[in-house]
Design an enzyme around this catalytic site. Sequence first.
Site, PDB file in Angstrom:
ATOM      1  N   ARG A  99       6.987  -6.031   3.286  1.00 58.25           N
ATOM      2  CA  ARG A  99       6.023  -6.465   2.637  1.00 58.25           C
ATOM      3  C   ARG A  99       5.712  -6.625   1.178  1.00 58.25           C
ATOM      4  NH1 ARG A  99      -0.353  -5.140   4.848  1.00 58.25           N
ATOM      5  NH2 ARG A  99       0.214  -2.882   4.091  1.00 58.25           N
ATOM      6  N   ASP A 117      -8.687  -5.116   6.497  1.00 55.55           N
ATOM      7  CA  ASP A 117      -9.096  -5.950   5.282  1.00 55.55           C
ATOM      8  C   ASP A 117     -10.038  -7.018   6.086  1.00 55.55           C
ATOM      9  OD1 ASP A 117      -8.070  -5.658   2.470  1.00 55.55           O
ATOM     10  OD2 ASP A 117      -6.215  -5.423   3.848  1.00 55.55           O
ATOM     11  N   ASP A 164      16.689 -11.919  -2.931  1.00 62.49           N
ATOM     12  CA  ASP A 164      18.145 -11.706  -3.483  1.00 62.49           C
ATOM     13  C   ASP A 164      18.487 -10.101  -3.088  1.00 62.49           C
ATOM     14  OD1 ASP A 164      18.240 -14.173  -4.483  1.00 62.49           O
ATOM     15  OD2 ASP A 164      17.942 -13.551  -6.605  1.00 62.49           O
ATOM     16  N   GLU A 207      -6.538 -12.351   6.389  1.00 59.93           N
ATOM     17  CA  GLU A 207      -7.010 -11.387   6.542  1.00 59.93           C
ATOM     18  C   GLU A 207      -8.440 -11.115   5.971  1.00 59.93           C
ATOM     19  OE1 GLU A 207      -4.744  -7.887   5.329  1.00 59.93           O
ATOM     20  OE2 GLU A 207      -3.455  -9.340   3.832  1.00 59.93           O
ATOM     21  N   HIS A 251       0.663  -1.280   0.000  1.00 61.05           N
ATOM     22  CA  HIS A 251      -0.095   0.036  -0.013  1.00 61.05           C
ATOM     23  C   HIS A 251       0.929   1.361  -0.009  1.00 61.05           C
ATOM     24  CE1 HIS A 251      -3.643  -2.350   0.302  1.00 61.05           C
ATOM     25  NE2 HIS A 251      -3.466  -2.701   1.471  1.00 61.05           N
TER      26      HIS A 251
END
Length: 258
Positions: free
Chosen positions: A73, A178, A87, A152, A48
Amino acid sequence: MPAPFNAFKQALKQGDTVFGCWLGLADTYSAELMGTAGFDWLVIDGEHAPNDLRSIMAQLQVLEASDSHPVVRVPVGETYLIKQMLDAGAQTLLVPMVDNADQARQLVRDVTYPPHGDRGVGYALTRAARFSQIADYGTTADDEICLLVQVESVKGLENLNAILAVDGIDGVFIGPADLAADMGYMGNALHPDVQDAIMTALHKIHAAGKAPGILSTHDDMTRDALEAGAQFVAVGADVLLLSHAAQALAGKWRDTLT
């Protein structure tokens, strides 16, 4: 030389409680500032916030000098994105919208090298392996990767027991906003039905031997979550801290004129 030790993963494994904050400003300077604030962990948000691989990597670089552990995230649980984030040096991933055990099992494979997983073996070229300086990275990295999944939705809660049974999941984060929306309470995560679902889920996660996580900017909810067993607890977000402080300051002096 082995892969870098993941102190955040070890803390969760020991049952420690660690407090964090969300990073949504997508900027290295503010991330560096937040790294000096004293939080145990900080979420670099790719879902977000206006982040991409390069901006996330840049924030990983500045946070390396701090005592705050970076949690990345990803925007979605896709194998190629997870490969890139690992990586780039992320050792702890938070994956949103996990609704069933099949998703969870694939995520475990995504963060694990062959023969038990699907992570691509190109570490000699990567920041994660210090550009080939960590010779034993391939044989030691799996143990230091921490995988956190977000449950969620109502569907996710219905499948929570099956998700918790997946080996390789280190923690389960309940997403209040959510979940509230999916339960029919958009914008009202404090509704009693939502709170009951959240606390019940946290208890269940804790009982299953996984680390429960939550984001809460309300003190009463935070205390309830801690009592329910929450271990990795985010208590704010940089965007909200700046926005609320700025609005309060502007209002304070604007009100002096009226």
